[in-house]
Design a protein around this motif. Structure first.
Motif, PDB file in Angstrom:
ATOM      1  N   ARG A 136      34.906 -35.904  71.238  1.00 51.34           N
ATOM      2  CA  ARG A 136      36.346 -35.675  71.682  1.00 51.34           C
ATOM      3  C   ARG A 136      36.936 -34.304  71.666  1.00 51.34           C
ATOM      4  N   PHE A 137      35.841 -33.307  71.415  1.00 49.79           N
ATOM      5  CA  PHE A 137      36.277 -31.808  71.650  1.00 49.79           C
ATOM      6  C   PHE A 137      35.605 -31.343  72.787  1.00 49.79           C
ATOM      7  N   ASP A 138      35.847 -30.094  73.298  1.00 44.83           N
ATOM      8  CA  ASP A 138      35.595 -29.499  74.294  1.00 44.83           C
ATOM      9  C   ASP A 138      34.224 -29.084  74.295  1.00 44.83           C
ATOM     10  N   THR A 139      33.186 -29.134  75.511  1.00 49.48           N
ATOM     11  CA  THR A 139      31.575 -28.628  75.235  1.00 49.48           C
ATOM     12  C   THR A 139      31.328 -27.332  75.592  1.00 49.48           C
ATOM     13  N   ALA A 140      32.618 -26.705  76.061  1.00 48.56           N
ATOM     14  CA  ALA A 140      32.323 -25.216  76.549  1.00 48.56           C
ATOM     15  C   ALA A 140      31.355 -24.950  77.550  1.00 48.56           C
ATOM     16  N   PRO A 141      31.502 -25.719  78.912  1.00 50.40           N
ATOM     17  CA  PRO A 141      30.610 -25.510  79.827  1.00 50.40           C
ATOM     18  C   PRO A 141      30.240 -24.144  80.370  1.00 50.40           C
ATOM     19  N   GLY A 142      29.176 -23.594  80.234  1.00 48.05           N
ATOM     20  CA  GLY A 142      28.963 -22.240  80.549  1.00 48.05           C
ATOM     21  C   GLY A 142      29.589 -21.370  79.432  1.00 48.05           C
ATOM     22  N   GLY A 143      29.826 -21.613  78.442  1.00 49.15           N
ATOM     23  CA  GLY A 143      30.514 -20.922  77.200  1.00 49.15           C
ATOM     24  C   GLY A 143      31.806 -20.911  77.094  1.00 49.15           C
TER      25      GLY A 143
END
Length: 256
Positions: A136-143
């Protein structure tokens, strides 16, 4: 009869002012304000990332907006607001590396920023119990992280700590060996089923009073009313109440 009436009027007026004063004093204890943190790399952990977090406090509710870039791409990044009464209310320093490993884990950063008080999850629970709710946390697409969530309920103590500039935003997840994923033989100090890379602190910033002019929280946040307008309306209501009380007292005197 006149003396009794005058004393009654005075008593009524005093009681009204005392009641209003008590209400104003109670309102003054409610946390309220806009705060902002500049997120910078945590010492020793070799992260080349940065970001900004903004938190609006309204009573026991907060609205959070956060943006960051340069993080390990396409990997979950646990993010929290930390606070502890005995903490230093700051980001960890190299001297916090107590085991001499050359990196900082979450426990070593604890004396600086304190325990988790808010989990910045995208959905569901936001309590410390969700501190490692990886799904449920952000997966940082492209960092990159672009996070916004409003109306998070917190305790009065946490709300006050945020408004007073004593809380810290920490985003976790590093890539010590530079291979683009969380791995390695060293296990997390928080969950031995995870590598330490998954939970070590990456970027950090202390929430302090936002610059004059307020904080733009974006479309999903809850707006904070203008304090000047609220005070003006409050003052008008107080005057109206006092005036109404005095008018009622005068009518009672005339009837007597």
């Amino acid at each position: 009869m006149r003396i009794t009436t005058k004393l009654g009027t005075a008593t009524f007026g005093s009681a009204l002012l005392l009641t209003l004063g008590a209400g104003m004093a109670q309102a003054a204890t409610v946390a309220d304000g806009n705060t902002m943190a500049t997120l910078r790399p945590v010492a020793l952990n070799g992260v080349n990332a940065s970001g900004t977090a903004m938190v609006t406090v309204s009573g026991n509710r907060i609205d959070v907006t956060m943006a960051a870039s340069g993080l390990l791409a396409d990997s979950p990044h646990a993010a929290h607001i930390h606070f502890g009464a005995d903490a230093r209310h700051e980001c960890p320093q190299a001297s916090d590396d107590k085991d001499g490993s050359g990196t900082l884990n979450t426990t070593e950063g604890g004396p600086a920023y304190g325990p988790i008080v808010v989990s910045l999850t995208k959905t569901g629970d936001t309590s410390p119990k969700s501190g490692l709710a990886v799904d449920r946390f952000d997966t940082a697409p492209g960092g990159k992280i672009s996070y916004e969530r409003g109306s998070i309920t917190v305790s009065p103590e946490v709300a006050q700590a945020i408004a007073d500039g004593k809380s810290v935003v920490v985003v976790h997840g590093v890539d010590h060996n530079g291979n683009g994923k969380y791995d390695g033989e060293t296990k997390s100090d928080l969950d031995p089923s995870l590598p330490t890379e998954a939970t070590d602190p990456a970027i950090c910033g202390v929430l302090a009073a936002a610059p004059a002019g307020g904080v733009q929280t974006g479309g999903g946040g809850t707006s904070t009313p203008d304090n000047g307008l609220a005070l003006a309306l409050g003052g008008g209501l107080i005057l109206a109440a006092v005036g109404t009380g005095a008018f009622a007292a005068r009518k009672a005197t005339n009837r007597l």
